[in-house]
Enzyme design. Structure first.
Site, PDB file in Angstrom:
ATOM      1  N   ASN A 239      44.480  32.673  37.462  1.00  0.00           N
ATOM      2  CA  ASN A 239      45.236  32.391  38.680  1.00  0.00           C
ATOM      3  C   ASN A 239      45.839  33.674  39.252  1.00  0.00           C
ATOM      4  O   ASN A 239      45.819  33.902  40.464  1.00  0.00           O
ATOM      5  CB  ASN A 239      46.329  31.370  38.354  1.00  0.00           C
ATOM      6  CG  ASN A 239      46.898  30.689  39.557  1.00  0.00           C
ATOM      7  OD1 ASN A 239      46.167  30.237  40.426  1.00  0.00           O
ATOM      8  ND2 ASN A 239      48.211  30.602  39.619  1.00  0.00           N
TER       9      ASN A 239
ATOM     10  N   VAL B  10      42.716  30.071  48.787  1.00  0.00           N
ATOM     11  CA  VAL B  10      42.500  29.559  47.434  1.00  0.00           C
ATOM     12  C   VAL B  10      43.923  29.452  46.889  1.00  0.00           C
ATOM     13  O   VAL B  10      44.516  30.447  46.480  1.00  0.00           O
ATOM     14  CB  VAL B  10      41.610  30.499  46.588  1.00  0.00           C
ATOM     15  CG1 VAL B  10      41.520  29.998  45.154  1.00  0.00           C
ATOM     16  CG2 VAL B  10      40.218  30.613  47.207  1.00  0.00           C
ATOM     17  N   PRO B  11      44.497  28.248  46.967  1.00  0.00           N
ATOM     18  CA  PRO B  11      45.956  28.078  46.905  1.00  0.00           C
ATOM     19  C   PRO B  11      46.606  28.208  45.532  1.00  0.00           C
ATOM     20  O   PRO B  11      47.155  27.259  44.980  1.00  0.00           O
ATOM     21  CB  PRO B  11      46.150  26.671  47.478  1.00  0.00           C
ATOM     22  CG  PRO B  11      44.899  25.953  47.097  1.00  0.00           C
ATOM     23  CD  PRO B  11      43.804  26.975  47.179  1.00  0.00           C
ATOM     24  N   CYS B  12      46.612  29.421  45.008  1.00  0.00           N
ATOM     25  CA  CYS B  12      47.279  29.665  43.733  1.00  0.00           C
ATOM     26  C   CYS B  12      48.797  29.465  43.857  1.00  0.00           C
ATOM     27  O   CYS B  12      49.472  29.251  42.852  1.00  0.00           O
ATOM     28  CB  CYS B  12      46.932  31.042  43.187  1.00  0.00           C
ATOM     29  SG  CYS B  12      47.246  32.405  44.304  1.00  0.00           S
ATOM     30  N   HIS B  13      49.315  29.493  45.093  1.00  0.00           N
ATOM     31  CA  HIS B  13      50.755  29.268  45.284  1.00  0.00           C
ATOM     32  C   HIS B  13      51.152  27.818  44.964  1.00  0.00           C
ATOM     33  O   HIS B  13      52.320  27.535  44.765  1.00  0.00           O
ATOM     34  CB  HIS B  13      51.180  29.629  46.715  1.00  0.00           C
ATOM     35  CG  HIS B  13      50.546  28.791  47.770  1.00  0.00           C
ATOM     36  ND1 HIS B  13      49.274  29.037  48.239  1.00  0.00           N
ATOM     37  CD2 HIS B  13      51.003  27.712  48.457  1.00  0.00           C
ATOM     38  CE1 HIS B  13      48.975  28.145  49.177  1.00  0.00           C
ATOM     39  NE2 HIS B  13      50.004  27.327  49.317  1.00  0.00           N
TER      40      HIS B  13
END
Length: 161
Positions: A115, A124-127
């Protein structure tokens, strides 16, 4: 193959978009105060598309990114990054959720490591990854940005109900 860069001035800092004629290769927060790479009409369509989608996202008019991108990483990292894209807008998941999604339940720490190496921030929503206890955990862009992004998405989702 030519490389292109555009800086997008977001409400939470400059986002540097890098790509080629066909794909975006990175979307990362830049550690600088001023835009260095301007937007030019003769840039490849993919670069303009990515930039415009970030404009729409921050304006609250886009919930899912659709520009083509290509990332370099191990098969495991790519599985993690693909799993991140399944987390719905304005929702969160834990490292354990992602480990389960890729059928590797014991790989929680490795999921965290993958991540942190995500090169396509926000899209690419690592948040959207939080700790199993519901608390915010590390974010390469800084926890304050992660908090802002999650609150931004929650506001948009609430307004669209």
């Amino acid at each position: 193959m030519n490389k292109y860069k555009i800086d997008y001035q977001s409400p939470i800092g400059i986002i540097e978009i890098t790509g080629t004629e066909k794909v975006i290769t990175s979307v990362l927060f830049a550690d600088r105060e001023k835009v260095e790479y301007g937007f030019y009409e003769d840039f490849p369509e993919v670069m303009k598309m990515c930039y415009q989608q970030f404009e729409a996202y921050f304006a609250g008019n886009l919930q899912s990114f659709r520009f083509p991108y290509e990332v370099k990483g191990t098969a495991f990292q790519k599985d993690v990054w693909t799993a991140l894209t399944t987390i719905p807008f304005a929702q969160t998941a834990s490292y354990l959720d992602i480990a389960k999604a890729i059928d590797n339940h014991k790989a929680i720490r490795a999921v965290g490591s993958a991540n942190s190496k995500n090169q396509i921030s926000i899209a690419v929503p690592c948040h959207r990854i939080i700790g199993s206890n519901g608390k915010l955990t590390g974010y390469a862009g800084g926890l304050w940005r992660k908090k802002w992004l999650l609150e931004h998405e929650a506001r948009i989702a609430a307004a669209n109900k």
